[in-house]
Scaffold this motif. Sequence first.
Motif, PDB file in Angstrom:
ATOM      1  N   PHE A  73       0.824  -1.206   0.000  1.00 28.32           N
ATOM      2  CA  PHE A  73       0.000   0.000   0.000  1.00 28.32           C
ATOM      3  C   PHE A  73       0.856   1.253   0.000  1.00 28.32           C
ATOM      4  CE2 PHE A  73      -2.374  -3.422   2.191  1.00 28.32           C
ATOM      5  CZ  PHE A  73      -3.156  -3.746   1.095  1.00 28.32           C
ATOM      6  N   ALA A  74       2.069   1.156   0.538  1.00 29.65           N
ATOM      7  CA  ALA A  74       3.006   2.269   0.416  1.00 29.65           C
ATOM      8  C   ALA A  74       3.401   2.459  -1.052  1.00 29.65           C
ATOM      9  CB  ALA A  74       4.242   2.006   1.271  1.00 29.65           C
ATOM     10  N   VAL A  75       3.629   1.346  -1.744  1.00 29.62           N
ATOM     11  CA  VAL A  75       3.977   1.417  -3.177  1.00 29.62           C
ATOM     12  C   VAL A  75       2.794   1.946  -3.988  1.00 29.62           C
ATOM     13  CG1 VAL A  75       4.616   0.055  -5.207  1.00 29.62           C
ATOM     14  CG2 VAL A  75       5.705  -0.407  -2.998  1.00 29.62           C
ATOM     15  N   ALA A  76       1.571   1.493  -3.651  1.00 28.54           N
ATOM     16  CA  ALA A  76       0.377   1.954  -4.364  1.00 28.54           C
ATOM     17  C   ALA A  76       0.190   3.464  -4.177  1.00 28.54           C
ATOM     18  CB  ALA A  76      -0.854   1.203  -3.866  1.00 28.54           C
ATOM     19  N   TYR A  77       0.440   3.945  -2.960  1.00 26.64           N
ATOM     20  CA  TYR A  77       0.333   5.391  -2.712  1.00 26.64           C
ATOM     21  C   TYR A  77       1.334   6.142  -3.582  1.00 26.64           C
ATOM     22  CZ  TYR A  77       0.699   9.910  -0.418  1.00 26.64           C
ATOM     23  OH  TYR A  77       0.734  11.259  -0.182  1.00 26.64           O
ATOM     24  N   TRP A  78       2.557   5.649  -3.613  1.00 24.49           N
ATOM     25  CA  TRP A  78       3.579   6.304  -4.447  1.00 24.49           C
ATOM     26  C   TRP A  78       3.166   6.286  -5.916  1.00 24.49           C
ATOM     27  CZ3 TRP A  78       6.660   4.198  -8.354  1.00 24.49           C
ATOM     28  CH2 TRP A  78       7.676   5.036  -8.827  1.00 24.49           C
ATOM     29  N   GLN A  79       2.608   5.185  -6.365  1.00 26.48           N
ATOM     30  CA  GLN A  79       2.185   5.067  -7.766  1.00 26.48           C
ATOM     31  C   GLN A  79       1.105   6.097  -8.110  1.00 26.48           C
ATOM     32  OE1 GLN A  79       3.255   3.919 -10.993  1.00 26.48           O
ATOM     33  NE2 GLN A  79       3.617   2.068  -9.765  1.00 26.48           N
ATOM     34  N   VAL A  98       2.071  15.092   4.811  1.00 25.86           N
ATOM     35  CA  VAL A  98       1.829  14.224   5.967  1.00 25.86           C
ATOM     36  C   VAL A  98       1.480  12.815   5.484  1.00 25.86           C
ATOM     37  CG1 VAL A  98       0.279  13.778   7.906  1.00 25.86           C
ATOM     38  CG2 VAL A  98       1.157  16.089   7.514  1.00 25.86           C
ATOM     39  N   LYS A  99       0.632  12.716   4.469  1.00 28.07           N
ATOM     40  CA  LYS A  99       0.257  11.402   3.925  1.00 28.07           C
ATOM     41  C   LYS A  99       1.469  10.681   3.336  1.00 28.07           C
ATOM     42  CE  LYS A  99      -4.518  12.695   2.856  1.00 28.07           C
ATOM     43  NZ  LYS A  99      -5.499  12.961   1.756  1.00 28.07           N
ATOM     44  N   THR A 100       2.326  11.430   2.660  1.00 25.60           N
ATOM     45  CA  THR A 100       3.528  10.828   2.078  1.00 25.60           C
ATOM     46  C   THR A 100       4.452  10.310   3.178  1.00 25.60           C
ATOM     47  OG1 THR A 100       3.420  12.273   0.131  1.00 25.60           O
ATOM     48  CG2 THR A 100       5.551  11.267   0.644  1.00 25.60           C
ATOM     49  N   LEU A 101       4.614  11.112   4.237  1.00 23.55           N
ATOM     50  CA  LEU A 101       5.452  10.678   5.354  1.00 23.55           C
ATOM     51  C   LEU A 101       4.870   9.436   6.011  1.00 23.55           C
ATOM     52  CD1 LEU A 101       7.851  11.189   7.228  1.00 23.55           C
ATOM     53  CD2 LEU A 101       6.366  12.682   8.603  1.00 23.55           C
ATOM     54  N   PHE A 102       3.549   9.410   6.188  1.00 25.23           N
ATOM     55  CA  PHE A 102       2.883   8.246   6.790  1.00 25.23           C
ATOM     56  C   PHE A 102       3.150   6.989   5.961  1.00 25.23           C
ATOM     57  CE2 PHE A 102      -0.758   5.345   6.790  1.00 25.23           C
ATOM     58  CZ  PHE A 102      -0.842   5.021   8.141  1.00 25.23           C
ATOM     59  N   HIS A 103       3.032   7.084   4.648  1.00 27.82           N
ATOM     60  CA  HIS A 103       3.222   5.902   3.807  1.00 27.82           C
ATOM     61  C   HIS A 103       4.698   5.508   3.718  1.00 27.82           C
ATOM     62  CE1 HIS A 103      -0.945   6.776   2.652  1.00 27.82           C
ATOM     63  NE2 HIS A 103      -1.005   5.502   2.326  1.00 27.82           N
ATOM     64  N   ALA A 104       5.601   6.482   3.901  1.00 29.43           N
ATOM     65  CA  ALA A 104       7.027   6.141   3.969  1.00 29.43           C
ATOM     66  C   ALA A 104       7.303   5.327   5.229  1.00 29.43           C
ATOM     67  CB  ALA A 104       7.864   7.417   3.957  1.00 29.43           C
ATOM     68  N   VAL A 105       6.705   5.736   6.354  1.00 28.45           N
ATOM     69  CA  VAL A 105       6.838   4.976   7.603  1.00 28.45           C
ATOM     70  C   VAL A 105       6.216   3.593   7.439  1.00 28.45           C
ATOM     71  CG1 VAL A 105       6.139   4.876  10.025  1.00 28.45           C
ATOM     72  CG2 VAL A 105       6.920   7.042   9.042  1.00 28.45           C
TER      73      VAL A 105
END
Length: 425
Positions: free
Chosen positions: A359-365, A379-386
Amino acid sequence: MSWQKTAWLLAGDQVCLAIMAQSWSLSVLGWVPGIITMLLAAIFFYFTSMTMWRFIMKHPEIKDICDFGYYAFGKNTWAYHFTSFMLLANNIMLIGFHVLTGARVINTLSDHSLCTVVFSVIVTIMGIVMSLPRTLNHISFMSMFSAACMGIAILLFMVFAGIEDAPLYGYLGDYPKLGPVKTYALTPSGTTFVAAMNAVLNITFLWVPQILFPAFIAEMERPEDFPKSLAVLSVLSIILFIIPPAIGFRYLGQYSTAPAFGSLGVVVYKKASFAFVIVPTLVIGVIYANVSAKYVYRHVMRGSHHEHSNTVIGWGVWAVVQTVIWIIAFIFAEVIPSMGDFLSLLGAAFDSFFGFIFFAVAYWQMNKLDLFGGLSRSVKTLFHAVTFVVGLFLLGPGLYAACEAIIDDYSGSTRPAFSCANIAI
């Protein structure tokens, strides 16, 4: 399915025996680390599930987690095949876990009246028969009864734990060898990394059911209503995944086992509460078998009119696929030595991908061209990086801890493969 039926299906999948392993996790971690881990798992679960849903809305052709992996990793064929292997391996091992659980329930209720392998065979045959319906719409009705039965089991456990004089035993000795029942705020001194990590994996395993979500969404009448189903599940999960385990830890303390039913001091209490677990054990196994069989069936019958028709060949192939899946699951149930090992191994090897990394990869995509466009997006990007880092941690040190636990179990007095040994709680 309507969003209401989807909510029932989600509840039937989530309201499971793994809830009763959480008191043990609290006994290993202590109140503060344990509750914090549970709350963090809840936060990751909700927001990664919403990311998954948004990604599927952008790619409505997604039918299962394999398609999700294919699109999330940039329409990569290797990602599709890797995800396919992970889907089948995870689901079949989970079905095996439920075969083992079913055999354990019957062992407990019958006072080990037959060889454990025979009980496993009985559960496997029951699972095959119950898996014959081909749509999740039919199975959602089973899920209502499954969730209700597990709810009754949990309620009875809490009542019995509160009214009995003392627990029966813990992993380190019978009551009162370890002294009076006590709880503690922080992790006890001397707790090993492997023990603590396996307790964390037990918690994350319970909170990561997303491997099935794309298949559920694909069979909804209105996939855009999935957040309603998710909201119902989230509220139910927060209540059931924290309160009963906390009550269990309060009354069982250092004598907590996984599942917690095993620590009850009165045998009648143990049997009365554990008996209801047989229904969710079978139904949850059927849900995972249905999703797995659909993937295999769709590939075997691709391009044939039998795929979507009520033909003898179509139903025959479906029955064969289900039978093979349950037989392989039966073998897993007989080979892996304990339920705790099952949960830890699944949590590390598969939940790291299907609960975090994917889901981190999907967010980046979805957002790679605008990862830091404003405070909210940042904030959302930081959350998905974590989220991605947590997934890698579960996959690395987590998988090490799970494998160490299995090695330790086999070096000790654990049951051998295909054994008649009594595994009653």
